[in-house]
Design a protein around this motif. Sequence first.
Motif, PDB file in Angstrom:
ATOM      1  N   VAL A  51      -2.415 -11.839 -13.858  1.00 59.99           N
ATOM      2  CA  VAL A  51      -2.738 -13.046 -14.622  1.00 59.99           C
ATOM      3  C   VAL A  51      -3.531 -14.008 -13.733  1.00 59.99           C
ATOM      4  CG1 VAL A  51      -1.762 -15.101 -15.729  1.00 59.99           C
ATOM      5  CG2 VAL A  51      -0.827 -12.828 -16.239  1.00 59.99           C
ATOM      6  N   ALA A  52      -3.095 -14.174 -12.475  1.00 58.22           N
ATOM      7  CA  ALA A  52      -3.796 -15.057 -11.535  1.00 58.22           C
ATOM      8  C   ALA A  52      -5.205 -14.544 -11.242  1.00 58.22           C
ATOM      9  CB  ALA A  52      -3.001 -15.193 -10.243  1.00 58.22           C
ATOM     10  N   ILE A  53      -5.334 -13.241 -11.075  1.00 55.28           N
ATOM     11  CA  ILE A  53      -6.651 -12.652 -10.816  1.00 55.28           C
ATOM     12  C   ILE A  53      -7.579 -12.883 -12.002  1.00 55.28           C
ATOM     13  CG2 ILE A  53      -7.893 -10.466 -10.563  1.00 55.28           C
ATOM     14  CD1 ILE A  53      -5.441  -9.540  -8.835  1.00 55.28           C
ATOM     15  N   ARG A  54      -7.081 -12.649 -13.208  1.00 55.82           N
ATOM     16  CA  ARG A  54      -7.924 -12.807 -14.401  1.00 55.82           C
ATOM     17  C   ARG A  54      -8.272 -14.265 -14.684  1.00 55.82           C
ATOM     18  NH1 ARG A  54      -4.856  -8.121 -16.105  1.00 55.82           N
ATOM     19  NH2 ARG A  54      -6.315  -6.378 -15.997  1.00 55.82           N
ATOM     20  N   ALA A  55      -7.531 -15.190 -14.102  1.00 54.16           N
ATOM     21  CA  ALA A  55      -7.879 -16.610 -14.249  1.00 54.16           C
ATOM     22  C   ALA A  55      -9.183 -16.919 -13.519  1.00 54.16           C
ATOM     23  CB  ALA A  55      -6.750 -17.491 -13.724  1.00 54.16           C
ATOM     24  N   VAL A  56      -9.483 -16.177 -12.454  1.00 53.39           N
ATOM     25  CA  VAL A  56     -10.716 -16.408 -11.692  1.00 53.39           C
ATOM     26  C   VAL A  56     -11.766 -15.327 -11.929  1.00 53.39           C
ATOM     27  CG1 VAL A  56      -9.638 -17.837  -9.918  1.00 53.39           C
ATOM     28  CG2 VAL A  56      -9.749 -15.371  -9.585  1.00 53.39           C
ATOM     29  N   VAL A  57     -11.344 -14.152 -12.383  1.00 53.90           N
ATOM     30  CA  VAL A  57     -12.253 -13.045 -12.709  1.00 53.90           C
ATOM     31  C   VAL A  57     -11.828 -12.504 -14.078  1.00 53.90           C
ATOM     32  CG1 VAL A  57     -13.173 -10.800 -11.952  1.00 53.90           C
ATOM     33  CG2 VAL A  57     -12.483 -12.500 -10.245  1.00 53.90           C
ATOM     34  N   PRO A  58     -12.248 -13.172 -15.143  1.00 55.82           N
ATOM     35  CA  PRO A  58     -11.767 -12.815 -16.485  1.00 55.82           C
ATOM     36  C   PRO A  58     -12.012 -11.368 -16.912  1.00 55.82           C
ATOM     37  CG  PRO A  58     -12.840 -14.951 -16.538  1.00 55.82           C
ATOM     38  CD  PRO A  58     -13.092 -14.366 -15.170  1.00 55.82           C
ATOM     39  N   ASP A  59     -13.075 -10.746 -16.412  1.00 52.97           N
ATOM     40  CA  ASP A  59     -13.361  -9.361 -16.809  1.00 52.97           C
ATOM     41  C   ASP A  59     -12.810  -8.338 -15.813  1.00 52.97           C
ATOM     42  OD1 ASP A  59     -15.198  -9.877 -14.779  1.00 52.97           O
ATOM     43  OD2 ASP A  59     -16.884  -8.930 -15.814  1.00 52.97           O
ATOM     44  N   PHE A  60     -11.877  -8.747 -14.960  1.00 50.21           N
ATOM     45  CA  PHE A  60     -11.239  -7.847 -13.998  1.00 50.21           C
ATOM     46  C   PHE A  60     -10.624  -6.665 -14.735  1.00 50.21           C
ATOM     47  CE2 PHE A  60      -7.508  -6.328 -11.766  1.00 50.21           C
ATOM     48  CZ  PHE A  60      -7.950  -6.196 -10.465  1.00 50.21           C
ATOM     49  N   THR A  61     -10.924  -5.454 -14.256  1.00 50.69           N
ATOM     50  CA  THR A  61     -10.346  -4.260 -14.864  1.00 50.69           C
ATOM     51  C   THR A  61     -10.395  -3.099 -13.877  1.00 50.69           C
ATOM     52  OG1 THR A  61     -10.244  -2.954 -16.898  1.00 50.69           O
ATOM     53  CG2 THR A  61     -12.452  -3.357 -15.968  1.00 50.69           C
ATOM     54  N   MET A  62      -9.935  -1.957 -14.318  1.00 52.03           N
ATOM     55  CA  MET A  62     -10.000  -0.716 -13.552  1.00 52.03           C
ATOM     56  C   MET A  62     -10.785   0.294 -14.378  1.00 52.03           C
ATOM     57  SD  MET A  62      -6.710  -2.094 -13.130  1.00 52.03           S
ATOM     58  CE  MET A  62      -5.684  -2.639 -11.790  1.00 52.03           C
ATOM     59  N   THR A  63     -11.802   0.902 -13.761  1.00 52.54           N
ATOM     60  CA  THR A  63     -12.663   1.847 -14.461  1.00 52.54           C
ATOM     61  C   THR A  63     -12.673   3.186 -13.721  1.00 52.54           C
ATOM     62  OG1 THR A  63     -14.634   1.174 -13.226  1.00 52.54           O
ATOM     63  CG2 THR A  63     -14.152  -0.048 -15.255  1.00 52.54           C
ATOM     64  N   LEU A 116     -12.476 -11.500  -3.744  1.00 50.53           N
ATOM     65  CA  LEU A 116     -11.397 -11.802  -4.682  1.00 50.53           C
ATOM     66  C   LEU A 116     -10.275 -12.552  -3.976  1.00 50.53           C
ATOM     67  CD1 LEU A 116     -10.001 -11.555  -7.441  1.00 50.53           C
ATOM     68  CD2 LEU A 116      -9.156  -9.309  -6.699  1.00 50.53           C
ATOM     69  N   PHE A 117      -9.882 -12.077  -2.799  1.00 49.76           N
ATOM     70  CA  PHE A 117      -8.829 -12.748  -2.037  1.00 49.76           C
ATOM     71  C   PHE A 117      -9.209 -14.188  -1.723  1.00 49.76           C
ATOM     72  CE2 PHE A 117      -7.280  -8.448  -0.177  1.00 49.76           C
ATOM     73  CZ  PHE A 117      -6.530  -8.205  -1.317  1.00 49.76           C
ATOM     74  N   ALA A 118     -10.492 -14.432  -1.429  1.00 50.82           N
ATOM     75  CA  ALA A 118     -10.947 -15.788  -1.122  1.00 50.82           C
ATOM     76  C   ALA A 118     -10.761 -16.699  -2.333  1.00 50.82           C
ATOM     77  CB  ALA A 118     -12.410 -15.769  -0.687  1.00 50.82           C
ATOM     78  N   LEU A 119     -10.953 -16.176  -3.531  1.00 49.70           N
ATOM     79  CA  LEU A 119     -10.770 -16.982  -4.745  1.00 49.70           C
ATOM     80  C   LEU A 119      -9.304 -17.312  -4.988  1.00 49.70           C
ATOM     81  CD1 LEU A 119     -13.200 -15.076  -7.129  1.00 49.70           C
ATOM     82  CD2 LEU A 119     -13.535 -17.375  -6.202  1.00 49.70           C
ATOM     83  N   LEU A 120      -8.429 -16.441  -4.526  1.00 53.65           N
ATOM     84  CA  LEU A 120      -6.993 -16.609  -4.785  1.00 53.65           C
ATOM     85  C   LEU A 120      -6.286 -17.416  -3.712  1.00 53.65           C
ATOM     86  CD1 LEU A 120      -6.264 -12.981  -5.994  1.00 53.65           C
ATOM     87  CD2 LEU A 120      -6.537 -15.022  -7.417  1.00 53.65           C
ATOM     88  N   ALA A 121      -6.980 -17.688  -2.616  1.00 55.44           N
ATOM     89  CA  ALA A 121      -6.343 -18.403  -1.493  1.00 55.44           C
ATOM     90  C   ALA A 121      -6.054 -19.840  -1.823  1.00 55.44           C
ATOM     91  CB  ALA A 121      -7.253 -18.327  -0.274  1.00 55.44           C
TER      92      ALA A 121
END
Length: 121
Positions: A51-63, A116-121
Amino acid sequence: MSGTIARQVVEALADPSSTPPEGLFAPGAVTWHSFDEVEAPTVPDTFASLVAIRAVVPDFTMTELRTGDGYAQYVVTGTLPDGSTLRAPAALVVHVDGGMVTRIEEYVDTGQLAPLFALLA
């Protein structure tokens, strides 16, 4: 175990609703990451992280999902706020007991996840 349960795990993690499906994870199931060597409860911690990841990268997924007996290979993707693309090949080892996931081990290169980690820090 066929790749079916491993596929279900990745599909659950890739689902934007970030809601764990009923009956997939055993009570007390844990997730371990190679990049921090921390073990945490899969439910709710792993799903809360998504949920936290998708708050900063809304299209986050696994392909590019490929599965086998107890493992899944996939690529983490998403569009970062600056418009650049996040892309990190990863793998999960999925441990199952009684038809339910008891442990997930995720292997991914932290260098590829650094933006991604930088956005979540």
